[in-house]
Write an enzyme that holds these catalytic residues in place. Structure first.
Site, short mmCIF file in Angstrom:
data_model
loop_
_atom_site.label_atom_id
_atom_site.label_comp_id
_atom_site.label_asym_id
_atom_site.label_seq_id
_atom_site.Cartn_x
_atom_site.Cartn_y
_atom_site.Cartn_z
N CYS A 35 -14.00 10.22 5.95
CA CYS A 35 -13.08 9.37 6.72
C CYS A 35 -13.84 8.31 7.51
O CYS A 35 -13.52 7.12 7.45
CB CYS A 35 -12.23 10.24 7.64
SG CYS A 35 -11.13 9.28 8.68
N CYS A 73 -11.13 6.32 5.53
CA CYS A 73 -10.12 5.73 6.42
C CYS A 73 -10.62 4.57 7.28
O CYS A 73 -9.98 3.52 7.33
CB CYS A 73 -9.57 6.78 7.39
SG CYS A 73 -9.57 8.46 6.80
N LYS A 100 -12.16 1.47 5.34
CA LYS A 100 -11.02 0.96 4.56
C LYS A 100 -10.06 0.17 5.46
O LYS A 100 -9.63 -0.93 5.12
CB LYS A 100 -10.33 2.16 3.90
CG LYS A 100 -9.07 1.89 3.10
CD LYS A 100 -7.79 1.89 3.89
CE LYS A 100 -7.48 3.09 4.72
NZ LYS A 100 -7.10 4.28 4.03
N TYR A 137 -3.51 6.51 -4.03
CA TYR A 137 -3.78 5.89 -2.73
C TYR A 137 -4.95 4.90 -2.79
O TYR A 137 -4.86 3.76 -2.34
CB TYR A 137 -4.22 6.97 -1.73
CG TYR A 137 -3.14 7.78 -1.06
CD1 TYR A 137 -2.51 8.84 -1.71
CD2 TYR A 137 -2.79 7.53 0.26
CE1 TYR A 137 -1.58 9.62 -1.07
CE2 TYR A 137 -1.86 8.31 0.92
CZ TYR A 137 -1.25 9.35 0.25
OH TYR A 137 -0.33 10.11 0.90
N GLU A 194 -4.83 0.88 -2.38
CA GLU A 194 -5.37 0.29 -1.15
C GLU A 194 -6.46 -0.73 -1.46
O GLU A 194 -6.46 -1.84 -0.92
CB GLU A 194 -5.90 1.38 -0.22
CG GLU A 194 -4.75 2.16 0.44
CD GLU A 194 -5.21 3.18 1.46
OE1 GLU A 194 -6.40 3.54 1.47
OE2 GLU A 194 -4.36 3.62 2.27
N HIS A 244 15.39 -4.91 19.50
CA HIS A 244 15.69 -6.14 18.78
C HIS A 244 14.78 -7.27 19.22
O HIS A 244 14.55 -7.41 20.41
CB HIS A 244 17.16 -6.50 19.04
CG HIS A 244 17.63 -7.63 18.20
ND1 HIS A 244 17.82 -7.52 16.84
CD2 HIS A 244 17.94 -8.91 18.53
CE1 HIS A 244 18.22 -8.69 16.37
NE2 HIS A 244 18.31 -9.54 17.38
N GLU A 300 14.17 -1.42 13.82
CA GLU A 300 15.56 -1.19 14.22
C GLU A 300 16.48 -1.01 13.01
O GLU A 300 17.57 -0.43 13.13
CB GLU A 300 16.09 -2.30 15.14
CG GLU A 300 16.32 -3.63 14.44
CD GLU A 300 16.89 -4.71 15.35
OE1 GLU A 300 17.80 -4.41 16.13
OE2 GLU A 300 16.42 -5.86 15.24
P1 NDP Z 1 -4.83 10.23 -6.14
O1 NDP Z 1 -4.70 11.63 -6.56
O2 NDP Z 1 -3.93 9.71 -5.08
O3 NDP Z 1 -4.68 9.28 -7.42
C1 NDP Z 1 -5.49 9.46 -8.55
C2 NDP Z 1 -5.01 8.50 -9.62
O4 NDP Z 1 -5.92 8.51 -10.70
C3 NDP Z 1 -3.65 8.88 -10.16
O5 NDP Z 1 -2.91 7.70 -10.35
C4 NDP Z 1 -3.99 9.54 -11.49
O6 NDP Z 1 -3.00 9.38 -12.48
C5 NDP Z 1 -5.22 8.76 -11.90
N1 NDP Z 1 -6.09 9.54 -12.79
C6 NDP Z 1 -6.53 10.80 -12.62
N2 NDP Z 1 -7.34 11.15 -13.64
C7 NDP Z 1 -7.42 10.09 -14.45
C8 NDP Z 1 -8.10 9.85 -15.69
N3 NDP Z 1 -8.85 10.77 -16.26
N4 NDP Z 1 -7.94 8.63 -16.26
C9 NDP Z 1 -7.17 7.68 -15.69
N5 NDP Z 1 -6.51 7.86 -14.53
C10 NDP Z 1 -6.63 9.05 -13.93
O7 NDP Z 1 -6.36 10.08 -5.76
P2 NDP Z 1 -7.15 8.99 -4.96
O8 NDP Z 1 -8.52 9.06 -5.50
O9 NDP Z 1 -6.45 7.69 -4.94
O10 NDP Z 1 -7.14 9.58 -3.48
C11 NDP Z 1 -7.50 10.94 -3.24
C12 NDP Z 1 -6.74 11.47 -2.08
O11 NDP Z 1 -7.28 10.95 -0.87
C13 NDP Z 1 -5.28 11.06 -2.03
O12 NDP Z 1 -4.47 11.88 -2.81
C14 NDP Z 1 -4.95 11.14 -0.57
O13 NDP Z 1 -4.58 12.46 -0.25
C15 NDP Z 1 -6.27 10.81 0.10
N6 NDP Z 1 -6.24 9.42 0.60
C16 NDP Z 1 -5.41 9.11 1.62
C17 NDP Z 1 -5.33 7.82 2.11
C18 NDP Z 1 -4.40 7.51 3.21
O14 NDP Z 1 -3.94 8.41 3.89
N7 NDP Z 1 -4.03 6.22 3.42
C19 NDP Z 1 -6.16 6.75 1.56
C20 NDP Z 1 -7.01 7.19 0.48
C21 NDP Z 1 -7.04 8.48 0.03
P3 NDP Z 1 -1.64 10.25 -12.49
O15 NDP Z 1 -0.77 9.66 -11.44
O16 NDP Z 1 -1.12 10.01 -13.87
O17 NDP Z 1 -2.04 11.66 -12.25
#
Ligand code: NDP
Length: 449
Positions: A41, A46, A49, A176, A180, A434, A439
């Site tokens: 983080c 976080c 980012k 995510y 982002e 407002h 709101e």
């Molecule tokens: P996520 O799990 O959110 O997303 C992973 C993405 O990668 C999905 O779209 C998934 O597809 C795709 N994917 C997985 N495997 C493959 C593959 N082999 N080939 C192609 N695409 C693939 O993971 P992130 O890495 O984005 O983030 C990890 C976690 O970190 C998040 O889930 C969240 O909990 C946390 N996070 C929170 C943030 C916040 O609070 N603002 C910011 C950043 C991270 P599919 O949808 O089809 O499974």
């Protein structure tokens, strides 16, 4: 007598919180860390980012300001080095604060790779420590699938410190991190292509929120859906030729993979204990975060209930309280709000419409789709979208979703109301502030369906 009452492995958000709280309750605590204080983080998640997201929003703000009479010399130019250096200075400051708060709490910081040698023994290099309890808080690590050329891709660990701002970047993934960084780098001036294997990004979010977001995102970047990367080749000009599953190909300066994160358990010595892992590699724990090895606990991304910093903090506090307090602290995973710092921001609390339909016989949907007051003068076509889902039998609000400026800050307040059992009648009885976008949540009178 063991060396410590609690030995924490990992000085990320969850580990540090548990260590500090345990120490404040009189426990003798050690924290081992092999990389950086503050974990993902603070160092590569976080905080940097959000700092880059602030930087990225300026570009649109400069454009928007023209409608309010501001004349900004064009084009506004980003000095990537300044952004990177100022970000690094701030992270360095935070690392120092983490070190200070740990030392002040009385916990001992041990630098190095910690390995479980057995239920009550941890080794760090050639040192060995005994502890009554051990807490694993080692977090997660980016996952990149293996394919021809996968060695050329970057992850969120490396992307903050690129030697120069790329002109063209491919981002793979639809979660995510992909969303982002697509917004951030597009705002900073990079031409972005976002490639996702499914039909619509952000799978776990409300489908209307996703659809509205994809319309907005498409104005800033190229979206390639239902596509995968077959291979990547490094060209002589240091660019990357990416071959896609539909037989198209394109060149990019940088390829970022944001395809999920895996629990960080490599080299941890789990095999020397009775700890059990789940199919996805996360550590199996009970509702007090105790593993199958009774003296060892685990929290945060390595457990993977919800990979969010505030969740890891809450879990860390449950462990400290269970071991050294009155043991009454619990955590509920219902109504945990979450935000994506995309452009525009997304935030959500409670159930999506699809999830609500599965559990409730009759739900009412209220929604609002409008142009923010600010954009009447800025000319920016960006929309704001809000949705409220209500159980008609009890009038209880089941879910609230928003796309728009400050969505996270707005949803945070409503999350507290939902934890208190918010009903639609109570939303209607709330006087709005407002003129704000927030709101709209208290002025939705007619059901959309
Ligand atoms: P996520 O799990 O959110 O997303 C992973 C993405 O990668 C999905 O779209 C998934 O597809 C795709 N994917 C997985 N495997 C493959 C593959 N082999 N080939 C192609 N695409 C693939 O993971 P992130 O890495 O984005 O983030 C990890 C976690 O970190 C998040 O889930 C969240 O909990 C946390 N996070 C929170 C943030 C916040 O609070 N603002 C910011 C950043 C991270 P599919 O949808 O089809 O499974």
């Amino acid at each position: 007598m063991p060396d410590y009452d609690l030995f924490v492995i990992g000085a990320g958000s969850g580990g540090v919180r548990a260590a500090r709280l345990a120490a404040s309750m009189g426990a003798r605590v050690a924290v081992a860390e092999n990389r950086y204080l503050g974990g993902t983080c603070v160092n590569v998640g976080c905080i940097p980012k959000k700092l880059y997201a602030f930087a990225a929003h300026y570009q649109q703000d400069f454009i928007d300001s023209a409608g309010f009479g501001w004349q900004i010399p064009k084009p506004a130019i980003l000095d990537w080095e300044t952004l990177k250096n100022n970000k690094s200075k701030e992270i360095h400051r935070l690392n120092g604060i983490y070190s200070q708060i740990l030392e002040k709490s009385g916990a001992t910081i041990i630098n190095g790779n910690a390995k479980l040698e057995g239920p009550g023994t941890v080794s760090v290099g050639d040192q060995s420590f005994t502890a009554s309890h051990i807490l694993i808080a080692t977090g997660g690590w980016p996952f990149v699938p293996t394919f021809s050329g996968s060695e050329h891709v970057l992850t969120s660990n490396e992307i903050f410190d690129l030697p120069r701002l790329p002109a063209r970047m491919l981002i793979v993934g639809g979660g995510y991190i992909a969303v982002e960084f697509a917004g951030i780098f597009s705002g900073l001036g990079t031409e972005i292509t976002l490639a996702y294997r499914g039909r619509e990004i952000l799978k776990q979010f409300d489908s209307d929120l996703r659809a509205h977001f994809m319309q907005e995102a498409a104005r800033h970047m190229k979206l390639l859906m239902e596509i995968d990367v077959k291979s990547i080749e490094l060209l002589e000009n240091s660019k990357y030729l990416v071959n896609f599953s539909d037989d198209s190909s394109a060149t990019y300066d940088t390829v970022l993979y944001a395809t999920g994160r895996k629990p960080n358990t490599k080299g941890l010595g789990l095999e020397n204990t009775a700890i059990v892992t789940n199919n996805n590699g996360t550590i199996k724990v009970d509702d007090k975060f105790r593993t199958d090895e009774p003296s060892i606990f685990a929290i945060g991304d390595v457990v993977g209930h919800m990979a969010l910093t505030p969740v890891a903090l809450a879990e860390g506090m449950v462990v400290a309280d269970t071991l050294f307090g009155d043991g009454r602290r619990q955590i509920s995973y219902d109504n945990i709000p979450t935000a994506i710092f995309s452009h525009p921001n997304l935030a959500t609390v409670g159930l999506s419409e699809q999830a609500a339909q599965e559990s409730y016989t009759d739900i009412a949907i209220y929604e609002s789709d409008f142009r923010h007051l600010r954009h009447t003068l800025s000319g920016n076509p960006e929309r704001t979208y809000m949705k409220v889902i209500v159980d008609t039998a009890t009038d209880k609000v089941l879910g609230m979703h928003m796309m728009g400026s400050d969505a996270g800050a707005i949803i945070q307040g409503f999350a507290t109301a939902m934890i208190c059992g918010l009903t639609k009648r109570q939303l209607d009885a709330t006087i709005g502030i407002h003129p704000t976008a927030a709101e709209e949540f208290v002025t939705m009178r007619s059901r959309a369906r």
